[in-house]
Design a protein around this motif. Structure first.
Motif, short mmCIF file in Angstrom:
data_model
loop_
_atom_site.label_atom_id
_atom_site.label_comp_id
_atom_site.label_asym_id
_atom_site.label_seq_id
_atom_site.Cartn_x
_atom_site.Cartn_y
_atom_site.Cartn_z
N ARG A 1 0.83 -1.21 0.00
CA ARG A 1 0.00 0.00 0.00
C ARG A 1 0.86 1.25 0.00
O ARG A 1 0.61 2.20 -0.77
N GLN A 2 1.90 1.26 0.85
CA GLN A 2 2.76 2.44 0.93
C GLN A 2 3.52 2.66 -0.37
O GLN A 2 3.73 3.81 -0.78
N MET A 3 3.92 1.57 -1.03
CA MET A 3 4.61 1.72 -2.31
C MET A 3 3.68 2.33 -3.35
O MET A 3 4.04 3.30 -4.03
N LEU A 4 2.47 1.80 -3.47
CA LEU A 4 1.53 2.27 -4.48
C LEU A 4 1.07 3.70 -4.21
O LEU A 4 0.77 4.46 -5.14
N ALA A 5 1.03 4.06 -2.92
CA ALA A 5 0.59 5.41 -2.54
C ALA A 5 1.73 6.43 -2.60
O ALA A 5 1.51 7.62 -2.37
N GLY A 6 2.93 5.96 -2.89
CA GLY A 6 4.08 6.87 -2.93
C GLY A 6 4.56 7.30 -1.57
O GLY A 6 5.29 8.29 -1.45
N GLU A 7 4.17 6.57 -0.53
CA GLU A 7 4.56 6.92 0.84
C GLU A 7 5.94 6.36 1.21
O GLU A 7 6.55 6.81 2.17
N MET A 8 6.37 5.34 0.48
CA MET A 8 7.67 4.73 0.73
C MET A 8 8.29 4.34 -0.60
O MET A 8 7.62 3.74 -1.45
N GLU A 9 9.54 4.70 -0.78
CA GLU A 9 10.24 4.31 -2.00
C GLU A 9 10.71 2.88 -1.87
O GLU A 9 11.31 2.51 -0.85
N ILE A 10 10.44 2.05 -2.86
CA ILE A 10 10.86 0.66 -2.83
C ILE A 10 11.68 0.36 -4.07
O ILE A 10 11.24 0.59 -5.20
N GLU A 11 12.88 -0.12 -3.86
CA GLU A 11 13.73 -0.61 -4.94
C GLU A 11 13.70 -2.13 -4.89
O GLU A 11 14.29 -2.75 -4.00
N LEU A 12 13.00 -2.74 -5.84
CA LEU A 12 12.91 -4.19 -5.88
C LEU A 12 14.12 -4.74 -6.65
O LEU A 12 14.42 -4.30 -7.76
#
Length: 237
Positions: free
Chosen positions: A93-104
């Protein structure tokens, strides 16, 4: 021999906003629960976290430990470098909402990047991810005086490889099943996936151990992380 014992209340002195922390473990196994809770309780924020996965979300707590998910759920993580978030709905949810940057990063590549960071290497060449979204990750890196904003593709003998950069951290928090008082460590099962690599790739290494023994108890052939890499040990309650 100087004692490496650290009280859990002292962990906060190693923390600061915006720092980078590697956390050991696979699906929460090998992620130190008391250390993760101490990081949360310290109030530190805007962390960059590096680890295999985000373990189980709060809704799946019955299936396994929440691990780093505790920090994610409480909005302490600014950026996450990981291989898998599929069992943590809050991370998604946080990734899709732009609340947390995720580098997969593919998990094997992630392990090699950590190994490179611990070994002083400039990077890893891998064919994994060529031609996929893995290659499109935004970067800010200078190579031979030239700046690049995405991963570089290098052709060697007719085959394309991605240049993956090394990973290091200010702090690594790890869990071991057995430790001696000098810091020699033994892991069980999937605890061993990333923990030994992370012990090489962080400026400070703090280990939470299930059992502590006198030096000499562990057969040297069974040591998986040698004591020279361990700075502090959290003893079991």
């Amino acid at each position: 021999m100087k004692s490496k014992k650290l009280e859990i209340e002292q962990v906060a002195s190693f923390l600061r906003d915006g720092m980078t922390i590697m956390y050991g473990g696979f699906m929460g196994n090998g992620t130190p629960p008391r250390l993760i809770k101490a990081i949360l309780d310290s109030g530190v924020k805007d962390l960059t976290m590096i680890g295999d996965d985000t373990a189980f979300g709060e809704d799946l707590a019955a299936r396994g430990p929440e691990g780093v998910g505790l920090l994610i759920r409480n909005k302490r993580v600014k950026k996450l470098v990981t291989g898998h978030i599929g069992l943590n709905k809050e991370a998604q949810r946080q990734m899709l909402a732009g609340e947390m940057e995720i580098e997969l990063s593919p998990i094997g590549t992630l392990a090699e990047r950590i190994r490179a960071g611990g070994s002083g290497l400039g990077g890893v060449l891998t064919p994994t991810g060529v031609g996929t979204s893995v290659a499109d990750v935004k970067m800010d890196v200078t190579i031979n005086g030239q700046k690049f904003d995405q991963k570089q593709t290098i052709n060697i003998n007719g085959r394309d490889y991605l240049l993956e950069l090394p990973l290091r951290a200010d702090l690594a928090v790890l869990e071991a099943v057995v430790a001696d008082k000098s810091g020699n460590l033994v892991y069980y099962g999937s605890m061993r996936n990333h923990n030994p690599l992370m012990a090489l790739a962080a400026d400070t290494v703090i280990v939470e151990a299930h059992q502590i023994f006198e030096v000499g108890y562990i057969n040297p052939d069974h040591v998986m992380t040698p004591s020279i890499l361990v700075d502090h040990i959290i003893y079991p309650i």
